[in-house]
Design a protein around this motif. Structure first.
Motif, PDB file in Angstrom:
ATOM      1  N   ARG A  46       0.927  -1.056  -0.124  1.00  0.00           N
ATOM      2  CA  ARG A  46       0.086   0.066  -0.050  1.00  0.00           C
ATOM      3  C   ARG A  46       0.760   1.246   0.090  1.00  0.00           C
TER       4      ARG A  46
ATOM      5  N   GLU B 299       3.862   3.800  -1.296  1.00  0.00           N
ATOM      6  CA  GLU B 299       4.646   4.011  -2.423  1.00  0.00           C
ATOM      7  C   GLU B 299       5.933   3.705  -2.467  1.00  0.00           C
TER       8      GLU B 299
ATOM      9  N   ALA C 106      -5.770  -3.570  -8.484  1.00  0.00           N
ATOM     10  CA  ALA C 106      -5.792  -2.454  -7.650  1.00  0.00           C
ATOM     11  C   ALA C 106      -6.778  -1.638  -7.621  1.00  0.00           C
TER      12      ALA C 106
ATOM     13  N   HIS D 226      -7.855   0.868  -5.073  1.00  0.00           N
ATOM     14  CA  HIS D 226      -6.789   1.729  -4.967  1.00  0.00           C
ATOM     15  C   HIS D 226      -6.546   2.190  -6.486  1.00  0.00           C
ATOM     16  N   CYS D 227      -5.816   3.312  -6.568  1.00  0.00           N
ATOM     17  CA  CYS D 227      -5.622   3.858  -8.094  1.00  0.00           C
ATOM     18  C   CYS D 227      -4.037   4.008  -7.952  1.00  0.00           C
ATOM     19  N   TRP D 228      -3.486   3.057  -8.857  1.00  0.00           N
ATOM     20  CA  TRP D 228      -1.884   2.803  -8.982  1.00  0.00           C
ATOM     21  C   TRP D 228      -1.528   3.234 -10.217  1.00  0.00           C
TER      22      TRP D 228
ATOM     23  N   ARG E  59       2.824   3.211  -7.812  1.00  0.00           N
ATOM     24  CA  ARG E  59       2.731   4.630  -7.067  1.00  0.00           C
ATOM     25  C   ARG E  59       1.290   4.962  -7.117  1.00  0.00           C
ATOM     26  N   GLN E  60       0.963   5.566  -5.895  1.00  0.00           N
ATOM     27  CA  GLN E  60      -0.539   5.787  -5.728  1.00  0.00           C
ATOM     28  C   GLN E  60      -0.714   7.125  -6.680  1.00  0.00           C
TER      29      GLN E  60
ATOM     30  N   LYS F 294      -2.835  10.442  -7.596  1.00  0.00           N
ATOM     31  CA  LYS F 294      -3.641  11.286  -6.457  1.00  0.00           C
ATOM     32  C   LYS F 294      -4.934  11.826  -7.130  1.00  0.00           C
TER      33      LYS F 294
END
Length: 275
Positions: free
Chosen positions: A205, A207, A237, A242-244, A271-272, A274
Protein backbone atom coordinates in the motif's frame (compact mmCIF):
# COMPACT_ATOMS: atom_id res chain seq x y z
CA UNK A 1 26.15 -33.44 -12.47
CA UNK A 2 27.20 -33.80 -8.85
CA UNK A 3 25.88 -32.67 -5.49
CA UNK A 4 28.11 -32.14 -2.45
CA UNK A 5 27.37 -34.40 0.50
CA UNK A 6 27.87 -34.05 4.22
CA UNK A 7 28.55 -37.68 5.02
CA UNK A 8 32.24 -37.15 5.83
CA UNK A 9 33.50 -39.95 3.55
CA UNK A 10 36.05 -38.75 1.00
CA UNK A 11 34.67 -41.04 -1.68
CA UNK A 12 31.11 -40.14 -0.70
CA UNK A 13 31.47 -36.38 -0.83
CA UNK A 14 29.46 -36.26 -4.04
CA UNK A 15 26.40 -37.80 -5.57
CA UNK A 16 27.14 -38.17 -9.25
CA UNK A 17 23.88 -37.89 -11.18
CA UNK A 18 23.54 -39.59 -14.54
CA UNK A 19 21.38 -37.60 -17.00
CA UNK A 20 17.82 -38.70 -17.60
CA UNK A 21 18.74 -39.71 -21.17
CA UNK A 22 21.47 -42.15 -20.03
CA UNK A 23 20.92 -45.91 -19.60
CA UNK A 24 17.26 -45.65 -20.60
CA UNK A 25 16.98 -49.16 -22.03
CA UNK A 26 15.42 -51.53 -19.44
CA UNK A 27 18.20 -54.01 -20.26
CA UNK A 28 20.59 -51.93 -18.13
CA UNK A 29 18.42 -52.55 -15.07
CA UNK A 30 18.89 -56.28 -15.41
CA UNK A 31 22.63 -55.90 -14.78
CA UNK A 32 22.38 -52.84 -12.56
CA UNK A 33 23.57 -54.57 -9.39
CA UNK A 34 26.94 -55.22 -11.06
CA UNK A 35 27.06 -52.19 -13.36
CA UNK A 36 26.28 -49.25 -11.07
CA UNK A 37 29.09 -49.88 -8.53
CA UNK A 38 31.58 -50.12 -11.41
CA UNK A 39 30.41 -46.79 -12.83
CA UNK A 40 30.52 -45.18 -9.39
CA UNK A 41 34.06 -46.39 -8.79
CA UNK A 42 35.20 -45.15 -12.20
CA UNK A 43 33.81 -41.71 -11.34
CA UNK A 44 35.51 -41.75 -7.91
CA UNK A 45 32.29 -41.56 -5.93
CA UNK A 46 30.44 -43.95 -3.66
CA UNK A 47 27.04 -42.42 -4.44
CA UNK A 48 25.47 -42.66 -7.87
CA UNK A 49 22.00 -41.57 -8.98
CA UNK A 50 19.89 -41.38 -12.11
CA UNK A 51 18.14 -38.11 -12.87
CA UNK A 52 14.41 -38.20 -13.48
CA UNK A 53 11.90 -35.74 -14.86
CA UNK A 54 10.34 -33.33 -12.38
CA UNK A 55 7.02 -34.84 -11.31
CA UNK A 56 4.03 -33.12 -12.98
CA UNK A 57 2.50 -32.22 -9.63
CA UNK A 58 1.81 -28.93 -7.95
CA UNK A 59 4.66 -29.59 -5.56
CA UNK A 60 7.08 -30.48 -8.40
CA UNK A 61 8.65 -33.42 -6.60
CA UNK A 62 11.99 -34.91 -7.59
CA UNK A 63 12.06 -38.38 -9.18
CA UNK A 64 15.84 -38.80 -8.84
CA UNK A 65 16.73 -42.47 -8.17
CA UNK A 66 19.72 -43.48 -6.04
CA UNK A 67 21.56 -46.35 -7.74
CA UNK A 68 24.47 -46.82 -5.32
CA UNK A 69 23.86 -46.33 -1.59
CA UNK A 70 20.57 -45.02 -0.27
CA UNK A 71 21.35 -41.55 1.04
CA UNK A 72 20.04 -38.66 -1.04
CA UNK A 73 20.85 -35.89 1.44
CA UNK A 74 23.23 -33.28 0.07
CA UNK A 75 24.76 -29.91 0.90
CA UNK A 76 25.38 -27.18 -1.65
CA UNK A 77 27.25 -23.97 -0.82
CA UNK A 78 26.55 -20.98 -3.05
CA UNK A 79 27.47 -17.33 -2.51
CA UNK A 80 28.32 -18.06 1.13
CA UNK A 81 24.94 -19.72 1.76
CA UNK A 82 24.46 -23.36 2.71
CA UNK A 83 21.57 -25.22 1.09
CA UNK A 84 20.78 -28.72 2.38
CA UNK A 85 18.07 -30.95 0.91
CA UNK A 86 17.20 -34.51 -0.04
CA UNK A 87 17.73 -34.78 -3.80
CA UNK A 88 15.33 -37.73 -4.04
CA UNK A 89 12.48 -35.65 -2.65
CA UNK A 90 13.09 -32.13 -3.93
CA UNK A 91 14.94 -30.63 -6.87
CA UNK A 92 17.53 -27.85 -6.71
CA UNK A 93 17.16 -24.89 -9.06
CA UNK A 94 20.63 -24.41 -10.56
CA UNK A 95 19.77 -21.86 -13.23
CA UNK A 96 18.69 -18.99 -10.97
CA UNK A 97 22.19 -18.18 -9.64
CA UNK A 98 22.47 -14.89 -11.52
CA UNK A 99 19.14 -13.71 -10.11
CA UNK A 100 20.09 -14.75 -6.58
CA UNK A 101 23.31 -12.76 -6.96
CA UNK A 102 21.31 -9.75 -8.17
CA UNK A 103 18.99 -9.95 -5.16
CA UNK A 104 22.02 -10.40 -2.88
CA UNK A 105 23.32 -6.97 -3.93
CA UNK A 106 20.18 -5.22 -2.65
CA UNK A 107 20.16 -3.46 0.70
CA UNK A 108 17.07 -4.78 2.49
CA UNK A 109 18.18 -3.91 6.02
CA UNK A 110 14.82 -2.51 7.17
CA UNK A 111 12.56 -4.42 4.81
CA UNK A 112 9.83 -7.00 5.35
CA UNK A 113 9.52 -9.37 2.40
CA UNK A 114 7.08 -12.09 1.36
CA UNK A 115 8.13 -15.02 -0.84
CA UNK A 116 5.02 -16.77 -2.13
CA UNK A 117 6.91 -19.85 -3.39
CA UNK A 118 9.93 -20.35 -1.13
CA UNK A 119 11.08 -23.90 -1.89
CA UNK A 120 14.10 -24.84 0.20
CA UNK A 121 14.99 -21.18 0.60
CA UNK A 122 16.60 -20.20 -2.71
CA UNK A 123 15.71 -16.52 -2.39
CA UNK A 124 14.66 -16.47 1.26
CA UNK A 125 18.23 -17.24 2.32
CA UNK A 126 19.65 -14.79 -0.22
CA UNK A 127 17.56 -11.96 1.21
CA UNK A 128 18.31 -12.88 4.81
CA UNK A 129 22.01 -13.77 4.62
CA UNK A 130 23.27 -11.45 1.89
CA UNK A 131 20.71 -8.62 1.56
CA UNK A 132 20.16 -8.46 5.35
CA UNK A 133 16.34 -8.33 5.21
CA UNK A 134 14.62 -7.49 8.49
CA UNK A 135 11.96 -10.21 8.21
CA UNK A 136 10.66 -12.65 5.60
CA UNK A 137 7.38 -14.53 5.39
CA UNK A 138 8.13 -17.75 3.50
CA UNK A 139 5.16 -19.56 1.91
CA UNK A 140 5.65 -23.18 0.84
CA UNK A 141 3.33 -26.18 0.54
CA UNK A 142 5.70 -29.03 -0.32
CA UNK A 143 6.39 -30.74 3.05
CA UNK A 144 9.84 -31.94 1.94
CA UNK A 145 10.79 -28.40 0.93
CA UNK A 146 9.45 -27.01 4.21
CA UNK A 147 11.58 -29.49 6.14
CA UNK A 148 14.69 -28.44 4.19
CA UNK A 149 13.81 -24.74 4.47
CA UNK A 150 13.56 -24.88 8.25
CA UNK A 151 16.84 -26.77 8.46
CA UNK A 152 18.58 -24.26 6.16
CA UNK A 153 17.33 -21.30 8.18
CA UNK A 154 18.87 -22.84 11.29
CA UNK A 155 22.09 -23.83 9.51
CA UNK A 156 22.59 -20.27 8.24
CA UNK A 157 21.67 -18.73 11.63
CA UNK A 158 18.76 -16.66 10.27
CA UNK A 159 15.71 -18.56 11.58
CA UNK A 160 14.88 -15.69 13.96
CA UNK A 161 14.14 -13.44 10.97
CA UNK A 162 11.88 -15.79 9.02
CA UNK A 163 8.30 -16.93 9.59
CA UNK A 164 7.50 -20.08 7.59
CA UNK A 165 3.89 -20.25 6.41
CA UNK A 166 3.39 -23.93 5.62
CA UNK A 167 0.58 -24.89 3.27
CA UNK A 168 -1.32 -23.44 0.32
CA UNK A 169 -0.44 -19.75 0.00
CA UNK A 170 -4.02 -19.02 -1.05
CA UNK A 171 -4.86 -19.76 2.58
CA UNK A 172 -1.70 -18.70 4.42
CA UNK A 173 -0.78 -15.50 2.55
CA UNK A 174 -3.99 -13.52 3.22
CA UNK A 175 -3.26 -13.84 6.96
CA UNK A 176 -0.15 -11.73 6.37
CA UNK A 177 -2.24 -9.09 4.64
CA UNK A 178 -4.63 -8.89 7.57
CA UNK A 179 -1.83 -7.91 9.93
CA UNK A 180 -1.42 -4.49 8.29
CA UNK A 181 2.35 -5.00 8.06
CA UNK A 182 4.61 -2.53 6.22
CA UNK A 183 5.65 -5.03 3.56
CA UNK A 184 8.27 -3.62 1.22
CA UNK A 185 8.37 -6.27 -1.48
CA UNK A 186 6.79 -9.50 -2.67
CA UNK A 187 8.73 -12.22 -4.47
CA UNK A 188 6.50 -14.19 -6.83
CA UNK A 189 8.55 -17.24 -7.74
CA UNK A 190 6.21 -19.12 -10.01
CA UNK A 191 6.73 -20.27 -13.54
CA UNK A 192 3.57 -18.94 -15.14
CA UNK A 193 2.13 -15.45 -15.25
CA UNK A 194 -0.90 -15.79 -12.99
CA UNK A 195 -1.55 -12.23 -11.93
CA UNK A 196 -4.90 -13.11 -10.39
CA UNK A 197 -2.99 -15.17 -7.84
CA UNK A 198 -1.02 -12.21 -6.43
CA UNK A 199 -2.52 -12.58 -3.00
CA UNK A 200 -0.41 -9.94 -1.31
CA UNK A 201 -1.04 -6.95 -3.54
CA UNK A 202 -3.09 -5.37 -0.75
CA UNK A 203 -0.03 -5.37 1.46
CA UNK A 204 1.84 -3.15 -1.01
CA UNK A 205 0.00 0.00 0.00
CA UNK A 206 2.94 2.33 0.52
CA UNK A 207 4.54 4.11 -2.42
CA UNK A 208 7.79 2.63 -3.68
CA UNK A 209 7.04 -0.98 -2.81
CA UNK A 210 8.35 -3.65 -5.16
CA UNK A 211 7.10 -6.85 -6.75
CA UNK A 212 9.64 -9.27 -8.27
CA UNK A 213 7.69 -11.42 -10.69
CA UNK A 214 9.09 -14.54 -12.38
CA UNK A 215 7.76 -15.98 -15.62
CA UNK A 216 8.69 -18.07 -18.66
CA UNK A 217 8.16 -16.07 -21.83
CA UNK A 218 8.77 -16.64 -25.54
CA UNK A 219 11.72 -14.54 -26.70
CA UNK A 220 9.41 -12.56 -29.00
CA UNK A 221 6.78 -11.94 -26.30
CA UNK A 222 8.62 -9.93 -23.64
CA UNK A 223 6.78 -6.69 -24.41
CA UNK A 224 3.38 -8.37 -24.36
CA UNK A 225 4.29 -9.99 -21.02
CA UNK A 226 5.28 -6.72 -19.33
CA UNK A 227 2.19 -4.97 -20.73
CA UNK A 228 0.02 -7.78 -19.37
CA UNK A 229 1.64 -7.43 -15.94
CA UNK A 230 1.01 -3.68 -15.77
CA UNK A 231 -2.57 -3.92 -17.01
CA UNK A 232 -3.54 -6.86 -14.81
CA UNK A 233 -2.08 -5.44 -11.61
CA UNK A 234 -3.75 -2.07 -12.28
CA UNK A 235 -7.10 -3.82 -12.72
CA UNK A 236 -6.63 -5.77 -9.47
CA UNK A 237 -5.72 -2.57 -7.64
CA UNK A 238 -8.82 -0.78 -8.97
CA UNK A 239 -11.03 -3.70 -7.89
CA UNK A 240 -9.55 -3.32 -4.41
CA UNK A 241 -10.23 0.42 -4.29
CA UNK A 242 -6.74 1.67 -5.19
CA UNK A 243 -5.63 3.88 -8.05
CA UNK A 244 -2.04 2.92 -8.84
CA UNK A 245 0.43 3.74 -11.53
CA UNK A 246 2.17 0.43 -12.21
CA UNK A 247 5.65 0.54 -13.73
CA UNK A 248 7.83 -2.34 -14.88
CA UNK A 249 11.17 -0.78 -14.00
CA UNK A 250 13.43 -3.58 -15.16
CA UNK A 251 13.30 -7.00 -16.81
CA UNK A 252 16.08 -9.44 -15.95
CA UNK A 253 16.78 -12.23 -18.43
CA UNK A 254 17.80 -15.00 -16.04
CA UNK A 255 18.21 -18.09 -18.24
CA UNK A 256 16.90 -20.03 -21.20
CA UNK A 257 14.11 -22.26 -19.89
CA UNK A 258 13.66 -24.01 -23.24
CA UNK A 259 14.46 -23.17 -26.88
CA UNK A 260 13.16 -19.65 -27.55
CA UNK A 261 11.70 -19.40 -24.03
CA UNK A 262 13.37 -17.10 -21.51
CA UNK A 263 12.97 -17.22 -17.75
CA UNK A 264 12.43 -13.55 -16.88
CA UNK A 265 12.03 -11.52 -13.72
CA UNK A 266 10.11 -8.25 -13.85
CA UNK A 267 10.75 -5.63 -11.16
CA UNK A 268 7.40 -3.90 -10.75
CA UNK A 269 6.84 -0.70 -8.73
CA UNK A 270 3.65 1.01 -7.62
CA UNK A 271 2.81 4.67 -7.17
CA UNK A 272 -0.45 6.01 -5.76
CA UNK A 273 -2.14 8.36 -8.21
CA UNK A 274 -3.59 11.36 -6.41
CA UNK A 275 -7.15 12.09 -7.40
Amino acid sequence: MSFASSDGNDLGIYIVVLPVTAFKDPAWDSIGDELWPIIAKSLNTSRLAHQGHVAPTGTRDSTLEILVRDNGCVNHCENGILYSFNATKYMFSWGNLSEKLRMARLDCTDEVIVDLFSGIGYFVLTFLVRAKAKLIYACEWNPHAVEALKYNLQANSVSDRCIVLEGDNRITAPKVCSRELPIESVLVSFLQVRIAGLLLLRALRIEGRMLHMHGNVKDSGEGLWTDHISKSISEIAISDGHCWEVTVEHVERVKWYAPHIHHLVADVKFRQIKK
